[in-house]
Design a protein around this motif. Structure first.
Motif, PDB file in Angstrom:
ATOM      1  N   SER A 116       0.840  -1.193   0.000  1.00 57.76           N
ATOM      2  CA  SER A 116       0.000   0.000   0.000  1.00 57.76           C
ATOM      3  C   SER A 116       0.883   1.253   0.000  1.00 57.76           C
ATOM      4  CB  SER A 116      -0.942  -0.009   1.201  1.00 57.76           C
ATOM      5  OG  SER A 116      -0.221  -0.215   2.383  1.00 57.76           O
ATOM      6  N   GLU A 117       2.150   1.097   0.390  1.00 54.77           N
ATOM      7  CA  GLU A 117       3.118   2.202   0.377  1.00 54.77           C
ATOM      8  C   GLU A 117       4.218   1.861  -0.622  1.00 54.77           C
ATOM      9  OE1 GLU A 117       4.488   2.337   4.385  1.00 54.77           O
ATOM     10  OE2 GLU A 117       2.480   2.606   5.189  1.00 54.77           O
ATOM     11  N   GLN A 118       3.955   2.035  -1.906  1.00 55.27           N
ATOM     12  CA  GLN A 118       4.928   1.678  -2.932  1.00 55.27           C
ATOM     13  C   GLN A 118       6.133   2.607  -2.866  1.00 55.27           C
ATOM     14  OE1 GLN A 118       2.873   1.558  -6.745  1.00 55.27           O
ATOM     15  NE2 GLN A 118       3.659  -0.506  -6.952  1.00 55.27           N
ATOM     16  N   GLU A 119       7.270   2.076  -2.412  1.00 55.87           N
ATOM     17  CA  GLU A 119       8.475   2.884  -2.296  1.00 55.87           C
ATOM     18  C   GLU A 119       9.312   2.828  -3.572  1.00 55.87           C
ATOM     19  OE1 GLU A 119      10.562   2.252   1.428  1.00 55.87           O
ATOM     20  OE2 GLU A 119       8.697   1.540   2.317  1.00 55.87           O
ATOM     21  N   ASN A 120       9.314   1.715  -4.270  1.00 59.50           N
ATOM     22  CA  ASN A 120      10.102   1.541  -5.486  1.00 59.50           C
ATOM     23  C   ASN A 120       9.217   0.988  -6.602  1.00 59.50           C
ATOM     24  OD1 ASN A 120      12.851   2.256  -4.665  1.00 59.50           O
ATOM     25  ND2 ASN A 120      12.686   0.516  -3.279  1.00 59.50           N
ATOM     26  N   PRO A 121       8.312   1.824  -7.145  1.00 65.28           N
ATOM     27  CA  PRO A 121       7.348   1.309  -8.119  1.00 65.28           C
ATOM     28  C   PRO A 121       7.974   0.759  -9.401  1.00 65.28           C
ATOM     29  CG  PRO A 121       7.265   3.706  -8.030  1.00 65.28           C
ATOM     30  CD  PRO A 121       8.162   3.263  -6.918  1.00 65.28           C
ATOM     31  N   ASP A 122       9.178   1.186  -9.745  1.00 66.36           N
ATOM     32  CA  ASP A 122       9.810   0.717 -10.980  1.00 66.36           C
ATOM     33  C   ASP A 122      10.686  -0.520 -10.778  1.00 66.36           C
ATOM     34  OD1 ASP A 122       8.618   2.749 -12.428  1.00 66.36           O
ATOM     35  OD2 ASP A 122      10.276   4.143 -12.056  1.00 66.36           O
ATOM     36  N   VAL A 123      10.668  -1.080  -9.575  1.00 61.52           N
ATOM     37  CA  VAL A 123      11.435  -2.302  -9.291  1.00 61.52           C
ATOM     38  C   VAL A 123      10.441  -3.456  -9.144  1.00 61.52           C
ATOM     39  CG1 VAL A 123      13.025  -3.447  -7.711  1.00 61.52           C
ATOM     40  CG2 VAL A 123      13.261  -0.992  -8.135  1.00 61.52           C
ATOM     41  N   ILE A 124      10.691  -4.534  -9.889  1.00 60.26           N
ATOM     42  CA  ILE A 124       9.833  -5.715  -9.832  1.00 60.26           C
ATOM     43  C   ILE A 124      10.629  -6.872  -9.245  1.00 60.26           C
ATOM     44  CG2 ILE A 124       8.492  -7.392 -11.157  1.00 60.26           C
ATOM     45  CD1 ILE A 124       8.068  -5.239 -13.276  1.00 60.26           C
ATOM     46  N   ALA A 125      10.122  -7.457  -8.172  1.00 55.51           N
ATOM     47  CA  ALA A 125      10.745  -8.650  -7.583  1.00 55.51           C
ATOM     48  C   ALA A 125      10.277  -9.869  -8.379  1.00 55.51           C
ATOM     49  CB  ALA A 125      10.345  -8.793  -6.118  1.00 55.51           C
ATOM     50  N   ILE A 126      11.238 -10.654  -8.884  1.00 56.75           N
ATOM     51  CA  ILE A 126      10.902 -11.859  -9.643  1.00 56.75           C
ATOM     52  C   ILE A 126      11.687 -13.042  -9.094  1.00 56.75           C
ATOM     53  CG2 ILE A 126      10.226 -10.705 -11.787  1.00 56.75           C
ATOM     54  CD1 ILE A 126      13.007 -11.270 -12.889  1.00 56.75           C
ATOM     55  N   GLN A 127      11.072 -14.210  -9.176  1.00 60.32           N
ATOM     56  CA  GLN A 127      11.758 -15.425  -8.741  1.00 60.32           C
ATOM     57  C   GLN A 127      12.676 -15.860  -9.865  1.00 60.32           C
ATOM     58  OE1 GLN A 127       9.264 -18.668  -7.545  1.00 60.32           O
ATOM     59  NE2 GLN A 127      10.984 -19.883  -6.829  1.00 60.32           N
ATOM     60  N   PRO A 147      11.561  -1.783 -16.524  1.00 64.54           N
ATOM     61  CA  PRO A 147      11.741  -1.754 -15.068  1.00 64.54           C
ATOM     62  C   PRO A 147      13.072  -2.383 -14.653  1.00 64.54           C
ATOM     63  CG  PRO A 147      10.337  -3.569 -15.666  1.00 64.54           C
ATOM     64  CD  PRO A 147      10.633  -2.815 -16.937  1.00 64.54           C
ATOM     65  N   VAL A 148      13.398  -2.194 -13.392  1.00 60.68           N
ATOM     66  CA  VAL A 148      14.551  -2.858 -12.785  1.00 60.68           C
ATOM     67  C   VAL A 148      14.023  -4.138 -12.156  1.00 60.68           C
ATOM     68  CG1 VAL A 148      16.288  -2.691 -10.950  1.00 60.68           C
ATOM     69  CG2 VAL A 148      15.713  -0.671 -12.336  1.00 60.68           C
ATOM     70  N   VAL A 155       9.246 -17.332  -3.982  1.00 64.85           N
ATOM     71  CA  VAL A 155       8.060 -16.470  -3.970  1.00 64.85           C
ATOM     72  C   VAL A 155       8.022 -15.680  -2.671  1.00 64.85           C
ATOM     73  CG1 VAL A 155       5.534 -16.462  -3.911  1.00 64.85           C
ATOM     74  CG2 VAL A 155       6.735 -17.959  -5.499  1.00 64.85           C
ATOM     75  N   GLU A 156       8.300 -16.349  -1.573  1.00 60.33           N
ATOM     76  CA  GLU A 156       8.284 -15.667  -0.273  1.00 60.33           C
ATOM     77  C   GLU A 156       9.291 -14.521  -0.236  1.00 60.33           C
ATOM     78  OE1 GLU A 156       8.419 -16.673   4.511  1.00 60.33           O
ATOM     79  OE2 GLU A 156       8.812 -18.279   3.068  1.00 60.33           O
ATOM     80  N   ALA A 157      10.481 -14.736  -0.821  1.00 64.45           N
ATOM     81  CA  ALA A 157      11.495 -13.677  -0.863  1.00 64.45           C
ATOM     82  C   ALA A 157      11.017 -12.502  -1.722  1.00 64.45           C
ATOM     83  CB  ALA A 157      12.815 -14.235  -1.391  1.00 64.45           C
ATOM     84  N   CYS A 158      10.283 -12.784  -2.805  1.00 64.32           N
ATOM     85  CA  CYS A 158       9.710 -11.714  -3.629  1.00 64.32           C
ATOM     86  C   CYS A 158       8.736 -10.880  -2.801  1.00 64.32           C
ATOM     87  CB  CYS A 158       8.986 -12.301  -4.843  1.00 64.32           C
ATOM     88  SG  CYS A 158      10.050 -13.007  -6.112  1.00 64.32           S
ATOM     89  N   LEU A 159       7.862 -11.548  -2.071  1.00 63.88           N
ATOM     90  CA  LEU A 159       6.887 -10.841  -1.238  1.00 63.88           C
ATOM     91  C   LEU A 159       7.573 -10.042  -0.137  1.00 63.88           C
ATOM     92  CD1 LEU A 159       4.156 -13.605  -1.000  1.00 63.88           C
ATOM     93  CD2 LEU A 159       3.935 -11.378  -2.142  1.00 63.88           C
ATOM     94  N   ARG A 160       8.612 -10.614   0.438  1.00 68.86           N
ATOM     95  CA  ARG A 160       9.357  -9.910   1.489  1.00 68.86           C
ATOM     96  C   ARG A 160      10.016  -8.647   0.910  1.00 68.86           C
ATOM     97  NH1 ARG A 160      11.454 -14.009   3.764  1.00 68.86           N
ATOM     98  NH2 ARG A 160       9.855 -14.157   5.337  1.00 68.86           N
ATOM     99  N   ALA A 161      10.523  -8.733  -0.327  1.00 71.14           N
ATOM    100  CA  ALA A 161      11.141  -7.568  -0.974  1.00 71.14           C
ATOM    101  C   ALA A 161      10.114  -6.452  -1.168  1.00 71.14           C
ATOM    102  CB  ALA A 161      11.757  -7.970  -2.308  1.00 71.14           C
ATOM    103  N   VAL A 162       8.881  -6.809  -1.521  1.00 69.51           N
ATOM    104  CA  VAL A 162       7.824  -5.806  -1.667  1.00 69.51           C
ATOM    105  C   VAL A 162       7.464  -5.249  -0.302  1.00 69.51           C
ATOM    106  CG1 VAL A 162       5.431  -5.413  -2.376  1.00 69.51           C
ATOM    107  CG2 VAL A 162       6.935  -6.823  -3.804  1.00 69.51           C
ATOM    108  N   LYS A 163       7.310  -6.126   0.667  1.00 69.31           N
ATOM    109  CA  LYS A 163       6.960  -5.706   2.041  1.00 69.31           C
ATOM    110  C   LYS A 163       8.010  -4.753   2.609  1.00 69.31           C
ATOM    111  CE  LYS A 163       7.321  -7.628   6.433  1.00 69.31           C
ATOM    112  NZ  LYS A 163       8.336  -8.344   6.966  1.00 69.31           N
ATOM    113  N   GLY A 165       9.981  -2.798   0.971  1.00 72.18           N
ATOM    114  CA  GLY A 165      10.188  -1.610   0.152  1.00 72.18           C
ATOM    115  C   GLY A 165      11.330  -1.707  -0.841  1.00 72.18           C
ATOM    116  N   LYS A 166      11.936  -2.887  -0.991  1.00 74.06           N
ATOM    117  CA  LYS A 166      13.020  -3.050  -1.957  1.00 74.06           C
ATOM    118  C   LYS A 166      12.490  -3.159  -3.384  1.00 74.06           C
ATOM    119  CE  LYS A 166      15.917  -5.398   1.406  1.00 74.06           C
ATOM    120  NZ  LYS A 166      16.404  -6.703   1.855  1.00 74.06           N
ATOM    121  N   ALA A 167      11.223  -3.546  -3.516  1.00 75.27           N
ATOM    122  CA  ALA A 167      10.557  -3.648  -4.819  1.00 75.27           C
ATOM    123  C   ALA A 167       9.151  -3.078  -4.687  1.00 75.27           C
ATOM    124  CB  ALA A 167      10.493  -5.104  -5.278  1.00 75.27           C
ATOM    125  N   GLY A 168       8.641  -2.571  -5.804  1.00 80.14           N
ATOM    126  CA  GLY A 168       7.301  -2.000  -5.783  1.00 80.14           C
ATOM    127  C   GLY A 168       6.205  -3.024  -5.983  1.00 80.14           C
TER     128      GLY A 168
END
Length: 190
Positions: A116-127, A147-148, A155-163, A165-168
């Motif tokens: 809900s607080e997108q800190e890095n909207p241009d970064v996509i976490a991918i597995q 995007p970067v 998958v869990e690491a991707c979600l953690r990166a979004v949580k 703020g490392k990825a949007g």
């Protein structure tokens, strides 16, 4: 034996019967962290998830036995395995890797998950190394976006990166989404 909807040809049936008679297990490359679809339980070292249930059912129906080799998704672990335990229906990938694909066990729509607080909207976490990652990259190219990408091991690491703020955002299938977003640590992701 009854095979339910599985109807092997005579040649396939003979090969199946010979394999069962030999007692040699089929070596399956099994994803370590693709919960709830497929994973290796860190406590027991045994396969778990939907695909483990599918393989157990196949063993019951056919008499085949399976040996599971922990691996990353779509990895054949240095050719030590004869088949993959979970893979997306990607015929281009299969042709590239000289693989045959069986009928899909289930379909899973993919959703975008973001904070809900997108800190890095241009970064996509991918597995990293997965079919989904490649599909996201191809879709972004088609749409003219650049995007970067933040490579994550699960998958869990991707979600953690979004949580964190490392990825949007990340892209996740409905099974993964329901499994992880019901955990309190990911409660405010949407």
């Amino acid at each position: 034996q009854g095979y339910s909807s599985f109807a092997p040809s005579r040649r396939e049936k003979a090969g199946l019967e010979a394999r069962i008679a030999s007692g040699e297990p089929v070596k399956v490359s099994f994803p370590q962290s693709l919960a709830p679809i497929a994973y290796i339980d860190p406590m027991t070292g045994k396969p778990g998830g939907i695909m483990a249930d599918v393989f157990n059912r196949i063993a019951e129906m056919t008499g085949l036995s399976f040996q599971y080799i922990p691996a990353e998704q779509n990895a054949m672990d240095g050719k030590k395995a004869e088949m993959l335990g979970a893979v997306s229906m990607d015929f281009a990938w299969a042709d590239l890797h000289n693989m045959m694909l069986s009928q899909s066990v289930f379909d899973a729509p993919v959703f975008i998950v973001q904070s809900s607080e997108q800190e890095n909207p241009d970064v996509i976490a991918i597995q990293e190394g997965t079919h989904r990652a490649r599909m996201v990259e191809e879709a972004m190219k088609r749409e003219g976006q650049n995007p970067v990408y933040l490579d994550c091991p699960s998958v869990e690491a991707c979600l953690r990166a979004v949580k964190d703020g490392k990825a949007g955002r990340t892209y996740i299938n409905t099974y993964d989404m329901n499994y992880f977003l019901n955990q309190t640590q990911f409660a405010y992701l949407k």
